[in-house]
Write a protein that holds these residues in place. Sequence first.
Motif, PDB file in Angstrom:
ATOM      1  N   PRO A 111       0.839  -1.203   0.000  1.00  0.00           N
ATOM      2  CA  PRO A 111       0.000   0.000   0.000  1.00  0.00           C
ATOM      3  C   PRO A 111       0.875   1.255   0.000  1.00  0.00           C
ATOM      4  O   PRO A 111       1.850   1.341   0.751  1.00  0.00           O
ATOM      5  N   ASN A 112       0.541   2.212  -0.828  1.00  0.00           N
ATOM      6  CA  ASN A 112       1.419   3.365  -1.055  1.00  0.00           C
ATOM      7  C   ASN A 112       1.743   4.135   0.224  1.00  0.00           C
ATOM      8  O   ASN A 112       2.852   4.656   0.371  1.00  0.00           O
ATOM      9  N   ASP A 113       0.789   4.203   1.154  1.00  0.00           N
ATOM     10  CA  ASP A 113       1.031   4.981   2.366  1.00  0.00           C
ATOM     11  C   ASP A 113       1.905   4.244   3.383  1.00  0.00           C
ATOM     12  O   ASP A 113       2.204   4.777   4.455  1.00  0.00           O
ATOM     13  N   THR A 114       2.334   3.033   3.051  1.00  0.00           N
ATOM     14  CA  THR A 114       3.161   2.260   3.981  1.00  0.00           C
ATOM     15  C   THR A 114       4.587   2.054   3.499  1.00  0.00           C
ATOM     16  O   THR A 114       5.418   1.509   4.234  1.00  0.00           O
ATOM     17  N   ILE A 115       4.918   2.473   2.284  1.00  0.00           N
ATOM     18  CA  ILE A 115       6.181   2.034   1.688  1.00  0.00           C
ATOM     19  C   ILE A 115       7.419   2.567   2.413  1.00  0.00           C
ATOM     20  O   ILE A 115       8.415   1.856   2.525  1.00  0.00           O
ATOM     21  N   GLN A 116       7.376   3.804   2.920  1.00  0.00           N
ATOM     22  CA  GLN A 116       8.549   4.300   3.641  1.00  0.00           C
ATOM     23  C   GLN A 116       8.769   3.513   4.930  1.00  0.00           C
ATOM     24  O   GLN A 116       9.909   3.178   5.283  1.00  0.00           O
ATOM     25  N   ALA A 149      10.031   0.001   3.942  1.00  0.00           N
ATOM     26  CA  ALA A 149      11.433   0.059   3.519  1.00  0.00           C
ATOM     27  C   ALA A 149      12.362   0.129   4.721  1.00  0.00           C
ATOM     28  O   ALA A 149      13.402  -0.547   4.776  1.00  0.00           O
ATOM     29  N   SER A 150      11.979   0.929   5.719  1.00  0.00           N
ATOM     30  CA  SER A 150      12.785   1.030   6.940  1.00  0.00           C
ATOM     31  C   SER A 150      12.845  -0.308   7.664  1.00  0.00           C
ATOM     32  O   SER A 150      13.911  -0.722   8.159  1.00  0.00           O
ATOM     33  N   ARG A 151      11.714  -1.001   7.741  1.00  0.00           N
ATOM     34  CA  ARG A 151      11.681  -2.310   8.398  1.00  0.00           C
ATOM     35  C   ARG A 151      12.551  -3.329   7.665  1.00  0.00           C
ATOM     36  O   ARG A 151      13.247  -4.138   8.288  1.00  0.00           O
ATOM     37  N   LEU A 152      12.516  -3.299   6.348  1.00  0.00           N
ATOM     38  CA  LEU A 152      13.330  -4.231   5.566  1.00  0.00           C
ATOM     39  C   LEU A 152      14.820  -3.996   5.796  1.00  0.00           C
ATOM     40  O   LEU A 152      15.595  -4.950   5.960  1.00  0.00           O
ATOM     41  N   ASN A 153      15.219  -2.732   5.829  1.00  0.00           N
ATOM     42  CA  ASN A 153      16.635  -2.423   6.070  1.00  0.00           C
ATOM     43  C   ASN A 153      17.064  -2.854   7.464  1.00  0.00           C
ATOM     44  O   ASN A 153      18.199  -3.312   7.669  1.00  0.00           O
ATOM     45  N   HIS A 154      16.155  -2.708   8.421  1.00  0.00           N
ATOM     46  CA  HIS A 154      16.455  -3.143   9.787  1.00  0.00           C
ATOM     47  C   HIS A 154      16.491  -4.667   9.882  1.00  0.00           C
ATOM     48  O   HIS A 154      17.295  -5.235  10.633  1.00  0.00           O
ATOM     49  N   ARG A 155      15.647  -5.315   9.106  1.00  0.00           N
ATOM     50  CA  ARG A 155      15.546  -6.779   9.147  1.00  0.00           C
ATOM     51  C   ARG A 155      16.780  -7.437   8.513  1.00  0.00           C
ATOM     52  O   ARG A 155      17.212  -8.523   8.937  1.00  0.00           O
ATOM     53  N   PHE A 156      17.339  -6.795   7.484  1.00  0.00           N
ATOM     54  CA  PHE A 156      18.469  -7.375   6.763  1.00  0.00           C
ATOM     55  C   PHE A 156      19.658  -6.404   6.756  1.00  0.00           C
ATOM     56  O   PHE A 156      20.101  -5.941   5.703  1.00  0.00           O
ATOM     57  N   PRO A 157      20.207  -6.084   7.920  1.00  0.00           N
ATOM     58  CA  PRO A 157      21.283  -5.083   7.999  1.00  0.00           C
ATOM     59  C   PRO A 157      22.536  -5.548   7.258  1.00  0.00           C
ATOM     60  O   PRO A 157      22.951  -6.703   7.363  1.00  0.00           O
ATOM     61  N   PHE A 174       4.566   4.972  -6.224  1.00  0.00           N
ATOM     62  CA  PHE A 174       3.478   4.161  -6.765  1.00  0.00           C
ATOM     63  C   PHE A 174       3.298   2.858  -5.970  1.00  0.00           C
ATOM     64  O   PHE A 174       2.957   1.813  -6.517  1.00  0.00           O
ATOM     65  N   GLY A 175       3.554   2.911  -4.665  1.00  0.00           N
ATOM     66  CA  GLY A 175       3.406   1.736  -3.829  1.00  0.00           C
ATOM     67  C   GLY A 175       4.479   0.698  -4.019  1.00  0.00           C
ATOM     68  O   GLY A 175       4.299  -0.465  -3.671  1.00  0.00           O
ATOM     69  N   SER A 176       5.604   1.110  -4.535  1.00  0.00           N
ATOM     70  CA  SER A 176       6.678   0.185  -4.891  1.00  0.00           C
ATOM     71  C   SER A 176       7.926   0.438  -4.052  1.00  0.00           C
ATOM     72  O   SER A 176       8.258   1.581  -3.731  1.00  0.00           O
ATOM     73  N   ILE A 177       8.616  -0.657  -3.696  1.00  0.00           N
ATOM     74  CA  ILE A 177       9.895  -0.578  -3.005  1.00  0.00           C
ATOM     75  C   ILE A 177      10.923  -1.346  -3.819  1.00  0.00           C
ATOM     76  O   ILE A 177      10.672  -2.479  -4.256  1.00  0.00           O
ATOM     77  N   ASP A 178      12.076  -0.739  -4.032  1.00  0.00           N
ATOM     78  CA  ASP A 178      13.192  -1.395  -4.700  1.00  0.00           C
ATOM     79  C   ASP A 178      14.209  -1.827  -3.659  1.00  0.00           C
ATOM     80  O   ASP A 178      14.590  -1.045  -2.783  1.00  0.00           O
ATOM     81  N   ILE A 179      14.666  -3.064  -3.768  1.00  0.00           N
ATOM     82  CA  ILE A 179      15.668  -3.613  -2.862  1.00  0.00           C
ATOM     83  C   ILE A 179      16.896  -3.964  -3.687  1.00  0.00           C
ATOM     84  O   ILE A 179      16.844  -4.816  -4.581  1.00  0.00           O
ATOM     85  N   VAL A 180      18.013  -3.292  -3.393  1.00  0.00           N
ATOM     86  CA  VAL A 180      19.256  -3.515  -4.132  1.00  0.00           C
ATOM     87  C   VAL A 180      20.344  -3.934  -3.146  1.00  0.00           C
ATOM     88  O   VAL A 180      20.102  -4.081  -1.948  1.00  0.00           O
ATOM     89  N   GLY A 205      15.233  14.365  -9.529  1.00  0.00           N
ATOM     90  CA  GLY A 205      14.496  13.245  -8.970  1.00  0.00           C
ATOM     91  C   GLY A 205      13.281  13.694  -8.191  1.00  0.00           C
ATOM     92  O   GLY A 205      13.117  14.881  -7.892  1.00  0.00           O
ATOM     93  N   ASP A 206      12.432  12.717  -7.843  1.00  0.00           N
ATOM     94  CA  ASP A 206      11.185  13.046  -7.150  1.00  0.00           C
ATOM     95  C   ASP A 206      10.901  12.158  -5.950  1.00  0.00           C
ATOM     96  O   ASP A 206       9.992  12.438  -5.188  1.00  0.00           O
ATOM     97  N   ASN A 207      11.676  11.059  -5.763  1.00  0.00           N
ATOM     98  CA  ASN A 207      11.292  10.111  -4.723  1.00  0.00           C
ATOM     99  C   ASN A 207      12.501   9.645  -3.919  1.00  0.00           C
ATOM    100  O   ASN A 207      13.642  10.024  -4.203  1.00  0.00           O
ATOM    101  N   ASP A 208      12.231   8.789  -2.920  1.00  0.00           N
ATOM    102  CA  ASP A 208      13.272   8.413  -1.967  1.00  0.00           C
ATOM    103  C   ASP A 208      14.466   7.723  -2.613  1.00  0.00           C
ATOM    104  O   ASP A 208      15.596   7.843  -2.122  1.00  0.00           O
ATOM    105  N   ASN A 209      14.248   6.984  -3.693  1.00  0.00           N
ATOM    106  CA  ASN A 209      15.393   6.341  -4.333  1.00  0.00           C
ATOM    107  C   ASN A 209      16.247   7.318  -5.133  1.00  0.00           C
ATOM    108  O   ASN A 209      17.262   6.926  -5.721  1.00  0.00           O
TER     109      ASN A 209
END
Length: 272
Positions: A158-163, A166-174, A184-190, A218-222
């Motif tokens: 859901p678009n309102d949850t992506i930030q 993303a923070s949780r994913l980075n914390h989960r896989f440090p 657009f409700g999308s998260i990129d993991i690199v 640019g316009d977004n967090d990435n």
Amino acid sequence: MTKIKMIATDVDGTFLDQARHYNQPRFARQLKALGAANIHFVVASGNHLGHLHRVFAPTPAVQTFVAENGGLIVDHGQTLFEDIIPTPIVHQIVTDILADDTLRPQVLRLSGAHGTYINRRSHPSDPTSQAYFFNNIVLVDDLTQVADTFYKINGEWPNDTIQHIASRLNHRFPGQINAMASGFGSIDIVAAHMNKAVGVTQLAKSWDITPAEIAAFGDNDNDRDMLAHVGLGVAMQNGTDTVKAVANLITPADNNHDGVLDIIDSILAGEV
């Protein structure tokens, strides 16, 4: 004022308008002027290379792409640099995300050198958008059994949850990944050390261009790292507050009104 020698721009929400178009005649004129001024034009996107080739097919003079959020750099058909997520890490992340009800996305995709892999049982929230962004889809039964060279994992939430996600994913896989909201409700993991700033800097170095001589849009967090790293970081008027916070300049016009092209004209005129 440092002379700009390279312009790097994000695509969706930045260079393209909401209808996914750009002012082709105006941009074609600008490309000629940029070439005459020895200013390189670079596409810096989270999208895969095949999609970017399709977007810029109307202006074939565009030949330099920093794709996959910096993970793949191609200039005139030649791969200059690539950075991958090791396959075992990709499979482990996929397993962990899908096993966690609080992290499981609507759709999870693996962006590889030979395709974008999606579980055939997945149901994207917007099939039309998926077909637009991913023109190399390969349907599979199990993402953890896919073998390829992986540049990125991409998911829909859901678009309102992506930030927050993303923070949780980075914390989960440090130390293993860098998860970034890409809109657009999308998260990129690199890969952990990878972002557009790294890719753009790598490319610029090959041309003996310093970060101070780069303008980036640019316009977004990435896009945040890229804008913060260059000499002229330009956030779109329609961009997120987090991107605007690191920018040197905010476009007077948004992406629907040639915001990027207006600033390119200012760069060519030596006004910024």
